[in-house]
Design a protein around this motif. Structure first.
Motif, mmCIF file in Angstrom:
data_model
loop_
_atom_site.group_PDB
_atom_site.id
_atom_site.type_symbol
_atom_site.label_atom_id
_atom_site.label_comp_id
_atom_site.label_asym_id
_atom_site.label_seq_id
_atom_site.Cartn_x
_atom_site.Cartn_y
_atom_site.Cartn_z
ATOM 1 N N MET A 1 28.855 43.136 39.942
ATOM 2 C CA MET A 1 29.054 41.743 40.112
ATOM 3 C C MET A 1 30.749 41.590 40.240
ATOM 4 N N SER A 2 31.032 40.802 41.212
ATOM 5 C CA SER A 2 32.434 40.773 41.584
ATOM 6 C C SER A 2 33.373 40.311 40.602
ATOM 7 N N PHE A 3 33.160 39.753 39.452
ATOM 8 C CA PHE A 3 33.913 39.474 38.423
ATOM 9 C C PHE A 3 34.268 40.558 37.534
ATOM 10 N N LEU A 4 33.136 41.459 37.433
ATOM 11 C CA LEU A 4 33.316 42.763 36.597
ATOM 12 C C LEU A 4 34.292 43.759 37.538
ATOM 13 N N THR A 5 34.405 43.601 38.736
ATOM 14 C CA THR A 5 35.092 44.198 39.573
ATOM 15 C C THR A 5 36.705 43.956 39.385
ATOM 16 N N VAL A 6 36.943 42.716 39.346
ATOM 17 C CA VAL A 6 38.536 42.223 39.178
ATOM 18 C C VAL A 6 38.871 42.130 37.583
ATOM 19 N N LEU A 7 38.137 42.066 36.544
ATOM 20 C CA LEU A 7 38.154 41.898 35.340
ATOM 21 C C LEU A 7 39.212 42.878 34.850
ATOM 22 N N PRO A 8 39.200 44.159 35.258
ATOM 23 C CA PRO A 8 40.211 45.288 34.769
ATOM 24 C C PRO A 8 41.556 44.698 35.044
ATOM 25 N N GLY A 131 42.263 36.721 44.149
ATOM 26 C CA GLY A 131 42.077 35.729 45.051
ATOM 27 C C GLY A 131 41.612 36.033 46.520
ATOM 28 N N SER A 132 42.173 37.074 47.161
ATOM 29 C CA SER A 132 41.904 37.470 48.490
ATOM 30 C C SER A 132 40.682 38.293 48.352
ATOM 31 N N TYR A 133 40.151 38.923 47.256
ATOM 32 C CA TYR A 133 39.313 39.971 47.129
ATOM 33 C C TYR A 133 38.021 39.122 47.250
ATOM 34 N N LEU A 134 37.946 38.176 46.200
ATOM 35 C CA LEU A 134 36.679 37.282 46.244
ATOM 36 C C LEU A 134 36.606 36.402 47.781
ATOM 37 N N ALA A 135 37.490 36.058 48.155
ATOM 38 C CA ALA A 135 37.425 35.483 49.767
ATOM 39 C C ALA A 135 36.913 36.323 50.751
ATOM 40 N N ALA A 136 37.452 37.686 50.873
ATOM 41 C CA ALA A 136 37.001 38.531 51.600
ATOM 42 C C ALA A 136 35.609 38.974 51.317
ATOM 43 N N HIS A 137 35.013 38.711 50.309
ATOM 44 C CA HIS A 137 33.771 39.308 50.050
ATOM 45 C C HIS A 137 32.676 38.379 49.818
ATOM 46 N N ASP A 138 33.199 37.083 49.998
ATOM 47 C CA ASP A 138 32.263 35.729 50.171
ATOM 48 C C ASP A 138 31.754 35.506 48.631
ATOM 49 N N PHE A 139 32.627 35.830 47.621
ATOM 50 C CA PHE A 139 32.287 35.309 46.456
ATOM 51 C C PHE A 139 32.832 33.916 46.088
ATOM 52 N N PRO A 140 32.211 33.392 45.140
ATOM 53 C CA PRO A 140 32.695 32.077 44.767
ATOM 54 C C PRO A 140 33.979 31.978 44.026
ATOM 55 N N LEU A 141 34.822 31.136 43.997
ATOM 56 C CA LEU A 141 36.115 31.085 43.292
ATOM 57 C C LEU A 141 35.837 31.204 41.564
ATOM 58 N N THR A 142 34.708 30.818 41.293
ATOM 59 C CA THR A 142 34.441 30.867 39.589
ATOM 60 C C THR A 142 34.107 32.157 39.249
ATOM 61 N N ASP A 143 34.248 33.102 40.129
ATOM 62 C CA ASP A 143 34.070 34.643 39.454
ATOM 63 C C ASP A 143 35.582 34.979 39.181
ATOM 64 N N ALA A 144 36.361 34.051 39.156
ATOM 65 C CA ALA A 144 37.645 34.307 38.873
ATOM 66 C C ALA A 144 37.899 33.995 37.443
ATOM 67 N N ILE A 145 36.991 33.075 37.029
ATOM 68 C CA ILE A 145 37.436 32.509 35.603
ATOM 69 C C ILE A 145 37.136 33.539 34.572
ATOM 70 N N PRO A 146 36.326 34.555 34.459
ATOM 71 C CA PRO A 146 36.384 35.854 33.492
ATOM 72 C C PRO A 146 37.924 36.584 33.561
ATOM 73 N N PHE A 147 38.397 36.652 34.858
ATOM 74 C CA PHE A 147 39.587 37.393 35.060
ATOM 75 C C PHE A 147 40.841 36.501 34.151
ATOM 76 N N VAL A 148 40.653 35.161 34.557
ATOM 77 C CA VAL A 148 41.757 34.208 33.898
ATOM 78 C C VAL A 148 41.800 34.323 32.491
ATOM 79 N N LEU A 149 40.388 34.151 31.968
ATOM 80 C CA LEU A 149 39.928 33.934 30.603
ATOM 81 C C LEU A 149 40.445 35.321 29.768
ATOM 82 N N VAL A 150 40.308 36.579 30.443
ATOM 83 C CA VAL A 150 40.428 37.782 29.595
ATOM 84 C C VAL A 150 42.029 37.829 29.452
#
Length: 205
Positions: A1-8, A131-150
């Motif tokens: 899942m995209s948010f797991l990729t960017v989470l670290p 932000g660029s990674y999510l856009a490049a892979h057609d993932f929704p912006l909401t997938d950045a929420i876990p990254f921001v929260l962590v």
């Protein structure tokens, strides 16, 4: 899942003067308000940078820029972040301005959180990467929420430690601060390296 990729990458966001500032504020007079304002400022700037980059990336792909090209741009940004982190590894002492954090105000703490997490070179590179990674892979912006929260939870961890441990945290936090000041660059390099490997796998696979 995209948010797991960017989470670290949340670890990269707080490694360095960011977590050191959070520790100083957690031991300052009026630390509850100062720490809260610091995290609030960080939340606003991180969210703005990630969202702006996401929509720019979506617009770029809509104008014909391929996802592969965006991935190459992301890879370049990550390599720049790795170089900056490596070059800063020898900084054994925190910046002198941190000594003023003991007498910080909520207004100052908010501005510090906003500027440090939004415009510190390594942080802006990391947020732009997310932000660029999510856009490049057609993932929704909401997938950045876990990254921001962590990221925000990590920034708040010193003040949370004060709540849970009380006076004992005042003895523990300086030791954590010293360890992070010495070793945070290694943690950041490892996290960025894994993300680079993920991008390369997508490009070559």
């Amino acid at each position: 899942m995209s948010f797991l990729t960017v989470l670290p990458l949340a670890v990269v966001m707080i490694a360095g003067p960011q977590i050191l500032s959070a520790i100083f504020l957690a031991t300052s007079e009026g630390w509850q308000r100062n720490s809260g304002a610091f995290v609030l400022g960080a939340a606003l700037s991180i969210s703005l940078v990630v969202a702006a980059t996401f929509f720019l990336g979506v617009g770029a792909t809509g104008q014909g820029l391929s996802g592969g090209t965006l991935n190459v741009i992301i890879l370049v940004l990550l390599l720049i972040a790795m170089v900056r982190t490596f070059l800063g590894r020898g900084q054994s002492e925190p910046p002198k301005w941190m000594g003023r954090l003991q007498a910080a105000t909520p207004q100052f703490s908010f501005r510090l959180g906003f500027l440090l997490l939004g415009f510190f070179p390594t942080d802006i590179i990391t947020s732009v990467t997310v932000g660029s990674y999510l856009a490049a892979h057609d993932f929704p912006l909401t997938d950045a929420i876990p990254f921001v929260l962590v990221t925000l939870v990590l920034l708040a961890s010193p003040s949370l430690g004060m709540v849970v441990l009380g006076e004992r945290a005042e003895a523990i936090l300086p030791k954590i601060r010293d360890w992070m000041n010495t070793n945070s660059w290694i943690v950041s390099e490892v996290v960025i390296l894994f993300f680079v490997a993920s991008i390369l796998n997508g490009l070559l696979g």
